[in-house]
Design an enzyme around this catalytic site. Structure first.
Site, PDB file in Angstrom:
ATOM      1  N   LEU A   1       0.075  -3.649  -1.020  1.00 40.87           N
ATOM      2  CA  LEU A   1      -0.641  -2.608  -1.771  1.00 40.87           C
ATOM      3  C   LEU A   1      -1.220  -3.148  -3.072  1.00 40.87           C
ATOM      4  O   LEU A   1      -0.639  -4.006  -3.728  1.00 40.87           O
ATOM      5  CB  LEU A   1       0.284  -1.421  -2.040  1.00 40.87           C
ATOM      6  CG  LEU A   1       1.582  -1.640  -2.808  1.00 40.87           C
ATOM      7  CD1 LEU A   1       1.357  -1.554  -4.298  1.00 40.87           C
ATOM      8  CD2 LEU A   1       2.606  -0.621  -2.343  1.00 40.87           C
TER       9      LEU A   1
ATOM     10  N   LEU B   1     -14.952 -11.209  -3.741  1.00 43.04           N
ATOM     11  CA  LEU B   1     -15.941 -12.211  -4.148  1.00 43.04           C
ATOM     12  C   LEU B   1     -16.616 -11.756  -5.434  1.00 43.04           C
ATOM     13  O   LEU B   1     -17.772 -12.056  -5.672  1.00 43.04           O
ATOM     14  CB  LEU B   1     -16.986 -12.420  -3.051  1.00 43.04           C
ATOM     15  CG  LEU B   1     -16.535 -13.207  -1.822  1.00 43.04           C
ATOM     16  CD1 LEU B   1     -17.672 -13.328  -0.816  1.00 43.04           C
ATOM     17  CD2 LEU B   1     -16.024 -14.608  -2.193  1.00 43.04           C
TER      18      LEU B   1
ATOM     19  N   ASN C   1      -1.723 -13.462  -0.076  1.00 44.24           N
ATOM     20  CA  ASN C   1      -2.024 -13.370  -1.511  1.00 44.24           C
ATOM     21  C   ASN C   1      -2.701 -14.641  -2.025  1.00 44.24           C
ATOM     22  O   ASN C   1      -3.625 -14.578  -2.824  1.00 44.24           O
ATOM     23  CB  ASN C   1      -0.754 -13.090  -2.315  1.00 44.24           C
ATOM     24  CG  ASN C   1      -0.511 -11.592  -2.428  1.00 44.24           C
ATOM     25  OD1 ASN C   1      -1.322 -10.803  -1.974  1.00 44.24           O
ATOM     26  ND2 ASN C   1       0.587 -11.213  -3.040  1.00 44.24           N
TER      27      ASN C   1
ATOM     28  N   CYS D   1       1.105 -10.266  -8.994  1.00 41.86           N
ATOM     29  CA  CYS D   1       1.259 -10.947  -7.706  1.00 41.86           C
ATOM     30  C   CYS D   1       0.604 -12.318  -7.617  1.00 41.86           C
ATOM     31  O   CYS D   1       1.272 -13.304  -7.312  1.00 41.86           O
ATOM     32  CB  CYS D   1       0.709 -10.060  -6.594  1.00 41.86           C
ATOM     33  SG  CYS D   1       1.803  -8.709  -6.204  1.00 41.86           S
TER      34      CYS D   1
HETATM   35  C1  UDX Z   1      -2.708  -7.847  -5.078  1.00 45.15           C
HETATM   36  C2  UDX Z   1      -3.062  -7.840  -3.589  1.00 45.15           C
HETATM   37  O1  UDX Z   1      -4.386  -7.327  -3.404  1.00 45.15           O
HETATM   38  C3  UDX Z   1      -2.052  -7.020  -2.820  1.00 45.15           C
HETATM   39  O2  UDX Z   1      -2.331  -7.086  -1.432  1.00 45.15           O
HETATM   40  C4  UDX Z   1      -0.659  -7.581  -3.090  1.00 45.15           C
HETATM   41  O3  UDX Z   1       0.312  -6.867  -2.416  1.00 45.15           O
HETATM   42  C5  UDX Z   1      -0.380  -7.579  -4.585  1.00 45.15           C
HETATM   43  O4  UDX Z   1      -1.402  -8.319  -5.263  1.00 45.15           O
HETATM   44  P1  UDX Z   1      -3.050  -6.240  -7.164  1.00 45.15           P
HETATM   45  O5  UDX Z   1      -2.450  -7.350  -7.962  1.00 45.15           O
HETATM   46  O6  UDX Z   1      -2.556  -4.849  -7.375  1.00 45.15           O
HETATM   47  O7  UDX Z   1      -2.864  -6.540  -5.595  1.00 45.15           O
HETATM   48  O8  UDX Z   1      -4.621  -6.211  -7.476  1.00 45.15           O
HETATM   49  P2  UDX Z   1      -5.978  -6.679  -6.766  1.00 45.15           P
HETATM   50  O9  UDX Z   1      -6.828  -5.487  -6.588  1.00 45.15           O
HETATM   51  O10 UDX Z   1      -5.741  -7.502  -5.596  1.00 45.15           O
HETATM   52  O11 UDX Z   1      -6.632  -7.541  -7.940  1.00 45.15           O
HETATM   53  C6  UDX Z   1      -5.973  -8.690  -8.478  1.00 45.15           C
HETATM   54  C7  UDX Z   1      -6.764  -9.306  -9.586  1.00 45.15           C
HETATM   55  O12 UDX Z   1      -7.909  -9.981  -9.087  1.00 45.15           O
HETATM   56  C8  UDX Z   1      -7.297  -8.319 -10.615  1.00 45.15           C
HETATM   57  O13 UDX Z   1      -7.131  -8.875 -11.913  1.00 45.15           O
HETATM   58  C9  UDX Z   1      -8.765  -8.191 -10.277  1.00 45.15           C
HETATM   59  O14 UDX Z   1      -9.538  -7.847 -11.390  1.00 45.15           O
HETATM   60  C10 UDX Z   1      -9.079  -9.596  -9.779  1.00 45.15           C
HETATM   61  N1  UDX Z   1     -10.198  -9.644  -8.834  1.00 45.15           N
HETATM   62  C11 UDX Z   1     -10.128  -9.011  -7.635  1.00 45.15           C
HETATM   63  C12 UDX Z   1     -11.323 -10.403  -9.137  1.00 45.15           C
HETATM   64  O15 UDX Z   1     -11.404 -11.023 -10.215  1.00 45.15           O
HETATM   65  N2  UDX Z   1     -12.341 -10.482  -8.223  1.00 45.15           N
HETATM   66  C13 UDX Z   1     -12.303  -9.844  -7.033  1.00 45.15           C
HETATM   67  O16 UDX Z   1     -13.256  -9.977  -6.248  1.00 45.15           O
HETATM   68  C14 UDX Z   1     -11.157  -9.088  -6.724  1.00 45.15           C
END
Ligand code: UDX
Length: 463
Positions: A158, A273, A231, A283
């Protein structure tokens, strides 16, 4: 089914509320009395969209307690969803997991209880928890735990801010155990989600295209590794686009177009992306570090994962470099940061890029003003030593500022009245750290627009 969930953080609470929504009876255990009191009063200790409404709706099937004796005896499934913070060497601190497993073992009674590691744990932790449960059970009950419990892994995927949606409408459910009976119990537990037979909550409609949810039922180690592999892959997808963004900036290409053109290849996929200051949160940083640490125990290097980590860290220092390019001198400048949470729709500040960026700018003598629509109070509590000015008024961030940096792509910032704030800035420079604003619109209004790559775009009126 009778379910017990140990730990009422983002994962534990979301799991509890969703399982109660499916019709299971759920007891939530947390040793933090304040959290339990808050939950008993009908409030949630975390910020997560729609969780309060759903909690209210399923209150009759939820029990909150600090006492393992209330939830564990007779439970069909016990989830352990306690925190596993990162230690200095990159591996997770498992002391809370150990303590929880020992307490669970003391209270096991009745038929088979499936004990599920819901916390993200290093590969091999299932066996480790099994050994702890066995020892603690024998110590407490004076005999062997024959058939009393089986350990399983059920990683969660999640995203904070979308936690309920991701739990009710997942891409897949992964369960792993070396005991077939416990795999049967878990597939039974999730039947409502697997065949999507529940009536969706009004606030969380079912995605139109969603059919049956695939189940990956496998052995313990494979399930544990799926979590890390997934992840780390998402993390390196983000670092990859950030690396491409750097070359796009150098050759004069538009990274948004490059990402679109690349992601439409179905083998690649367009999600994750989005270039910018990179990932934060509980995470990606922790899991990639743990994967590298586990690999090292087997004399394996992980150059790809390590590179993704380096690129991600570099994105944070890039913010300072870009401001230096533009302002030449940082000392004494006022820089406003919009966004503190590691991403929108959460108040979570763990490994948030904003903390590193603010620290780096303060070290260079800047005056910093910070804003976040949700995480500001939490920031004050968790970062009391950061000598920055925290404000609830967005206008304070712009007032007399030499630059404003968008660190988190909250929708509030996208929809801001940017024209209203421009006159109060000393220098109308905006660094869009998430590629989330319209360069055309801002330059039209008179801002100088900057991203982490490529040349600054001057205001239209001066162009
Ligand atoms: C993540 C995973 O998506 C999830 O499956 C796992 O269980 C826990 O870790 P989360 O940490 O809640 O979830 O956030 P996520 O929406 O995945 O974003 C993570 C980070 O990446 C954020 O700081 C977001 O801003 C950044 N991000 C995400 C980017 O910089 N670019 C993107 O294209 C997507």
């Amino acid at each position: 089914m009778k379910v017990c969930v140990v730990g009422t953080g983002y994962v534990g609470l979301t799991t509890s509320v969703c399982l109660a929504y499916l019709g299971h009876d759920v007891t939530c255990i947390d040793l933090d009395e304040r959290k339990i009191d808050t939950l008993r009063a009908g409030h949630t200790p975390i910020y997560e969209p729609f969780i309060d409404q759903l909690l209210e709706q399923v209150a009759a099937r939820l029990t909150f307690t600090t006492d393992y004796a209330v939830g564990v005896p007779g439970a069909d499934v016990v989830f352990i969803a306690v925190q596993t913070p990162q230690l200095g060497n990159g591996s997770p601190d498992l002391q809370y997991l150990r303590a929880a497993a020992e307490s669970v073992a003391q209270h096991l009674a009745g038929g088979l209880t499936v004990v599920v590691n819901k916390s993200t744990v290093p590969i091999g932790s299932g066996n480790w928890v099994d050994a702890i449960l066995r020892e603690a059970y024998e110590r407490h009950h004076g005999h062997r735990p024959d058939g009393q419990f089986a350990v399983a892994s059920n990683p969660e995927f999640l995203r904070e801010g979308n936690a309920l949606h991701d739990t009710l409408y997942p891409d897949r459910i992964v369960i792993g155990s070396d005991n077939q009976a416990s795999l049967d119990v878990l597939s039974q537990l999730y039947r409502g989600i697997l065949n999507q037979s529940f009536t969706p909550p009004t606030s969380l409609p079912r995605p139109a295209a969603l059919g049956a949810v695939p189940l990956v039922s496998t052995d313990l180690a494979s399930a544990e590794l799926v979590k890390y592999a997934a992840n780390a892959f998402l993390a390196l997808k983000i670092s990859y686009i950030n690396e491409i963004a750097a070359i796009a900036g150098a050759v004069g290409a538009d990274v948004a177009e490059v990402a679109r053109g690349t992601g439409l290849d179905a083998r690649i996929g367009s999600r994750f992306l989005q270039p910018g200051v990179g990932w934060g949160g509980s995470c990606f940083g922790k899991d990639t570090a743990a994967l590298v640490a586990t690999a090292a125990e087997y004399n394996l290097a992980m150059p790809i994962v390590n590179a993704a980590r380096e690129v991600n860290q570099r994105q944070r220092t890039r913010v300072v470099d870009r401001l230096l390019d533009e302002l030449r001198i940082i000392k004494g400048r006022k820089i406003g940061l919009l966004g503190l949470a590691f991403k929108p729709d959460t108040d979570d500040l763990r490994d948030s890029p904003a903390i590193d960026i603010a620290t780096l700018l303060l070290e260079r003598g800047a005056r910093i003003s910070l804003h976040d629509p949700v995480a500001a109070d939490r920031f004050q509590r968790e970062q009391p030593d950061l000598a920055a000015h925290l404000t609830h008024r967005i206008e304070d961030v712009f007032d007399d500022a030499d630059a404003v940096v968008v660190v988190t792509d909250w929708s509030q910032y996208l929809d801001l009245d940017w024209d209203k704030f421009l006159p109060s800035m000393r220098c109308p420079l905006v660094l869009d750290g998430r590629h989330c604003l319209s360069a055309d619109r801002l330059t039209e209004l008179g801002y100088r627009y900057l991203t982490l790559t490529g040349p600054a775009i001057p205001p239209r009126s001066n162009a």
